[in-house]
Design a protein around this motif. Structure first.
Motif, PDB file in Angstrom:
ATOM      1  N   UNK A  67     -19.914 -46.798  -0.596  1.00  0.00           N
ATOM      2  CA  UNK A  67     -19.577 -47.298   0.787  1.00  0.00           C
ATOM      3  C   UNK A  67     -18.966 -46.078   1.593  1.00  0.00           C
ATOM      4  N   UNK A  68     -19.689 -45.560   2.612  1.00  0.00           N
ATOM      5  CA  UNK A  68     -19.276 -44.820   3.573  1.00  0.00           C
ATOM      6  C   UNK A  68     -18.755 -45.248   4.796  1.00  0.00           C
ATOM      7  N   UNK A  69     -17.597 -44.770   5.177  1.00  0.00           N
ATOM      8  CA  UNK A  69     -16.975 -45.584   6.516  1.00  0.00           C
ATOM      9  C   UNK A  69     -16.523 -44.156   7.386  1.00  0.00           C
ATOM     10  N   UNK A  70     -16.927 -44.278   8.669  1.00  0.00           N
ATOM     11  CA  UNK A  70     -16.383 -43.074   9.672  1.00  0.00           C
ATOM     12  C   UNK A  70     -15.912 -43.667  10.950  1.00  0.00           C
ATOM     13  N   UNK A  71     -14.921 -42.947  11.388  1.00  0.00           N
ATOM     14  CA  UNK A  71     -14.382 -43.189  12.879  1.00  0.00           C
ATOM     15  C   UNK A  71     -14.355 -41.747  13.432  1.00  0.00           C
ATOM     16  N   UNK A  72     -14.837 -41.506  14.692  1.00  0.00           N
ATOM     17  CA  UNK A  72     -14.939 -40.410  15.594  1.00  0.00           C
ATOM     18  C   UNK A  72     -14.436 -40.477  16.996  1.00  0.00           C
ATOM     19  N   UNK A  73     -13.611 -39.617  17.368  1.00  0.00           N
ATOM     20  CA  UNK A  73     -13.201 -39.729  18.958  1.00  0.00           C
ATOM     21  C   UNK A  73     -13.177 -38.244  19.353  1.00  0.00           C
ATOM     22  N   UNK A  74     -14.006 -38.020  20.477  1.00  0.00           N
ATOM     23  CA  UNK A  74     -14.220 -36.808  21.033  1.00  0.00           C
ATOM     24  C   UNK A  74     -14.088 -36.786  22.374  1.00  0.00           C
TER      25      UNK A  74
ATOM     26  N   UNK B 293     -15.589 -38.739  27.061  1.00  0.00           N
ATOM     27  CA  UNK B 293     -14.973 -39.156  25.946  1.00  0.00           C
ATOM     28  C   UNK B 293     -16.113 -39.885  25.115  1.00  0.00           C
ATOM     29  N   UNK B 294     -16.028 -39.718  23.761  1.00  0.00           N
ATOM     30  CA  UNK B 294     -17.162 -40.437  22.959  1.00  0.00           C
ATOM     31  C   UNK B 294     -16.375 -40.920  21.765  1.00  0.00           C
ATOM     32  N   UNK B 295     -16.478 -42.406  21.529  1.00  0.00           N
ATOM     33  CA  UNK B 295     -15.975 -42.733  20.096  1.00  0.00           C
ATOM     34  C   UNK B 295     -17.277 -43.599  19.493  1.00  0.00           C
ATOM     35  N   UNK B 296     -16.924 -43.405  18.185  1.00  0.00           N
ATOM     36  CA  UNK B 296     -17.929 -44.168  17.089  1.00  0.00           C
ATOM     37  C   UNK B 296     -17.199 -44.676  15.807  1.00  0.00           C
ATOM     38  N   UNK B 297     -17.924 -45.530  15.406  1.00  0.00           N
ATOM     39  CA  UNK B 297     -17.627 -46.305  14.045  1.00  0.00           C
ATOM     40  C   UNK B 297     -19.122 -46.310  13.620  1.00  0.00           C
ATOM     41  N   UNK B 298     -18.856 -46.079  12.083  1.00  0.00           N
ATOM     42  CA  UNK B 298     -19.954 -46.284  11.324  1.00  0.00           C
ATOM     43  C   UNK B 298     -19.675 -46.826  10.019  1.00  0.00           C
ATOM     44  N   UNK B 299     -20.953 -47.470   9.386  1.00  0.00           N
ATOM     45  CA  UNK B 299     -20.627 -48.130   8.008  1.00  0.00           C
ATOM     46  C   UNK B 299     -21.743 -48.130   7.107  1.00  0.00           C
TER      47      UNK B 299
END
Length: 784
Positions: free
Chosen positions: A348-355, A393-399
């Motif tokens: 499982x790979x989970x990611x959260x980014x904010x730039x 602003x860029x936000x993301x969530x991935x799974x």
């Protein structure tokens, strides 16, 4: 310790060294007689690069350290077949806010990248990473990677793999000092918290340097100043022998001065085009005139008022207070893997980014010589400069979840699913000398991407293997109003993206492969008619402007080989590819005269340009003819041809918008890098060796537009390094860009926005990015 700490290795692309170091990267004593192997994760599993039917350019942590690769620009310089353009966004500025990576000539349109960046296999949707430096390796995967990596990996992907925590205490500190107040301090420390159960690795970095270019409008100031502070923390939890959890967090702050942008003025034009004999630039672009580059970057009363009262996205705590750029980046991820007794793995790979970044720069790109007679008052500008602030602003969530079989059998499989949500906000404020201050929350874009993927491999014989990888992807793109967040346009695009490979290994050390793969860049949710002045909407529709843009597709055909010879003293790899790019997304410009006088309507919009074919050759080798000498040579020919395409900017110059038969802009057709290192034991200090290293990078010039009227000169940069190293100490003196190559790093045609008499009939100046000039310095590192 890595067995080949300073041994360059070429496998399918560029330099590499042993990627699976069992201890932290430390500089090593005398070089080994053979060249090492590399293990990569290009297909979501660990395997030798010799077994992967993909063109891969990989740098180990040791290579990154020895080459002093610190930025994406540095990575591009040492990777054949790659270009970087940090003004391709249409802004004309040359800074670190948005960079466009170009792999194999696939230049992206503004707002739609053709390649993506990953940290430990987790996508960073904004594409910009400046805060990570403690690498185990960096992999550049060339060609469509959609089957495994998903969205916007049309031309390739860059996967940055960080060094993992260890179950023993280790770390390093390093420092660099150079000309132009260039300083880079960094360090890492890690070890067990609970022996064999929980370990950590923490890093920190402070980097700063002044720009190489004097600002001729403001004596004593420079253009291109950069500064970064960053830190990471990684935890590795192993409660049992077959279950592992890795948690990774990064925070970074960039605080840069005005970008190093130059302007080639209209007075330097050397040709006339079209029936109207419009002045333009043909052939190799000239150098800058005396007095350039120049930019007025004082925060005067008008600019201060704009910064204080017009902040459409960020709160005041994130506001900029100077010309240049500020950025805050955060990345958090978790990777969990469970392996059954039979060898099946569940990951499982989970990611959260904010730039988020804010940039303040003069849109006209040079200090205007014209006095402002159009607006007056306390906040008016003295000259017709055009300060512009953009906030993004860029936000993301991935799974992602995947299941893979034991990789030792004749038949191997993997399947999984993924989800990516990303949302970007953008707004601007400006002081336009005709109208004064303007501000708008201009746009919000959003995408929701679902995908299912599988990978199948079957050994037909002990030497012949067939691979089938595929992804089914559903990509929903949404365009929203900037101020109310209401949906104004949305559409879902579905794609099936296969990759089929046949690989033949006559022996353990060589492989030949043939691959077909398909990539997709999703259509856009942008709606240019929504942002246009209502008075001009009918005119834009009549000119062909539509709502939304269809996906673009790439069909890639590739054959290649990889092998090692003479007891691992020679490693050679190469590939030949032929690509068909259909429905290429490109940005067009329409100018509609204002019948009531004043500023015309200038509309930037996206359209599917047509068809492009790309073909190329990539060849790499590393040799160690004697133990003391390591040689690396890499090169690429990346040829592009527009089979069907339109260019509205070209039509303004020549009267024709047909650019069939031309090459894509911003692409170096020829690129190469040659490195040589000589190292021997240092007699006075038996634990040390001394070394001398030279590095040469070459990239041919790039065209300014699809019209191929003008191009930059070829760039040749040479670096020299000399130093001492042992198992835990490394000292080096260096000079980079030793011969002070001043070739432009980017080019973009534009109007002379300072000129109040401009008709905007044709673009009459060139905005160019300026390189870092000659730098002297020294580095020292201590590992413990």
């Amino acid at each position: 310790m890595s067995t080949v700490a300073f041994a360059p290795l070429v496998l399918g692309g560029t330099q590499a060294a042993h990627a699976q170091a069992t201890a932290p990267a430390a500089q090593q004593g005398p070089a080994q007689s053979g060249l090492g192997d590399i293990v990569v994760t290009a297909r979501k599993r660990k395997e030798s690069a010799l077994d992967v039917p993909i063109a891969i350019s990989a740098l180990s942590g040791e290579d990154i350290q020895s080459l002093n690769v610190q930025t994406v620009e540095d990575l591009t310089a040492v990777t054949p077949g790659m270009n970087l353009n940090n003004s391709i966004t249409g802004s004309g500025r040359s800074d670190r806010s948005q960079t466009a990576l170009i792999i194999r000539g696939m230049a992206p349109s503004r707002g739609n990248r053709t390649s993506s960046t990953f940290i430990n296999g987790i996508q960073v949707s904004d594409g910009t990473v400046t805060g990570v430096f403690d690498f185990e390796r960096v992999e550049v995967l060339k060609g469509p990677q959609s089957a495994y990596f998903g969205r916007q990996t049309f031309a390739g992907a860059i996967n940055m793999v960080t060094a993992e925590p260890t179950d023993y205490f280790t770390g390093y500190v390093s420092g660099l000092a150079g000309t132009d107040d260039y300083y880079d301090l960094r360090g890492a420390v890690g070890g067990p918290i609970i022996q064999d159960v929980l370990s950590f690795r923490a890093t920190g970095r402070y980097f700063t340097r002044d720009g190489s270019w004097k600002n001729n409008a403001e004596p004593g100031k420079t253009l291109g100043d950069q500064s970064t502070r960053s830190g990471t923390l990684q935890l590795k939890f192993t409660p049992s022998h077959n279950f592992t959890v890795n948690l990774f967090g990064m925070v970074a702050n960039d605080d840069d001065g005005p970008g190093a942008t130059g302007v080639i003025l209209g007075s330097q034009s050397n040709c006339n085009l079209g029936a109207q004999d419009l002045p333009y630039f043909c052939g190799t672009l000239p150098g800058l005139l005396p007095g350039q580059p120049s930019a007025r970057t004082e925060v005067n009363a008008g600019v201060a008022n704009m910064l204080e009262n017009y902040s459409p996205i960020m709160n005041q705590d994130e506001q900029i207070d100077h010309f240049g750029m500020t950025r805050d980046s955060n990345h958090f991820s978790g990777v969990a893997e469970y392996v059954t007794e039979g060898g099946t793995s569940i990951t499982s790979l989970t990611g959260v980014n904010r730039n988020s970044w804010t940039v303040l720069y003069p849109l006209n790109a040079y200090a205007s010589p014209y006095e402002n007679t159009f607006t007056s008052g306390e906040f008016a500008q003295e000259y017709t400069d055009w300060p512009l602030m953009i906030q993004h602003e860029q936000k993301d969530f991935s799974q992602e979840v995947r299941i893979a079989s034991n990789q030792d059998g004749r038949f191997r499989w993997m399947f999984g699913g993924s989800y990516l949500w990303a949302k970007g906000y953008e707004g601007y404020s400006e002081i336009y000398y005709f109208t004064g201050i303007n501000s708008a929350f201009s746009s919000t874009s959003e995408n929701k991407t679902w995908g299912g993927f599988l990978g199948l491999s079957y050994d037909l014989t002990d030497q012949l293997t067939v691979d089938f990888d595929a992804r089914y992807q559903s990509d929903k793109v949404i365009s929203r109003t900037g101020d109310t967040d209401d949906i104004v346009y949305q559409r879902t695009y579905n794609s099936f993206l296969p990759r089929v490979s046949l690989r033949y290994k006559p022996d353990l050390d060589t492989m030949v492969y043939a691959t077909y793969s398909r990539g997709v860049n999703p259509g856009l949710g942008l709606d240019p008619l929504e942002s246009a002045d209502p008075a001009f909407v009918d005119d834009l529709i009549a000119m062909g402007v539509t709502r939304g843009v269809s996906p673009e597709y790439l069909d890639n055909f590739e054959v290649g080989f990889k092998g090692r010879f003479f007891n691992d003293r020679l490693i050679v790899s190469g590939d030949v590819y032929y690509d068909i790019w259909t429905d290429k997304i490109t940005e067009q410009t329409l100018i509609i005269p204002n019948n009531s006088g004043g500023m015309p309507e200038i509309s930037w919009f996206f359209t599917n340009m047509g068809k492009v074919t790309l073909k190329g050759i990539e060849l790499d080798l590393t040799a160690r003819p004697i133990d003391a000498l390591t040689l690396t040579a890499r090169g690429a020919i990346n040829d592009t041809n527009i089979d069907e395409g339109l260019c509205s900017t070209c039509a303004q110059l020549t009267g024709s918008d047909d650019v069939s038969g031309q090459s894509l802009p911003f692409v170096s057709k020829y690129s190469a890098q040659v490195n040589a290192e000589f190292a021997q034991a240092f007699a006075p200090m038996p634990d040390y060796e001394w070394y001398l290293r030279s590095e040469l990078s070459y990239k041919s010039g790039v065209y300014e537009s699809e019209g191929n009227f003008a191009k930059t000169d070829a760039s040749t940069k040479v670096n020299f390094r000399v130093g001492l190293r042992s198992d835990n100490v490394w000292i080096e003196g260096f000079v980079t860009n030793a011969f002070n190559d001043k070739t432009y790093t980017s080019v973009q045609p534009n109007w002379d926005l300072s000129n109040p008499n401009a008709t905007f009939q044709e673009k009459d100046v060139m905005y160019v990015g300026l390189p870092q000039l000659r730098t002297w310095g020294a580095r020292i590192r201590y590992d413990f």
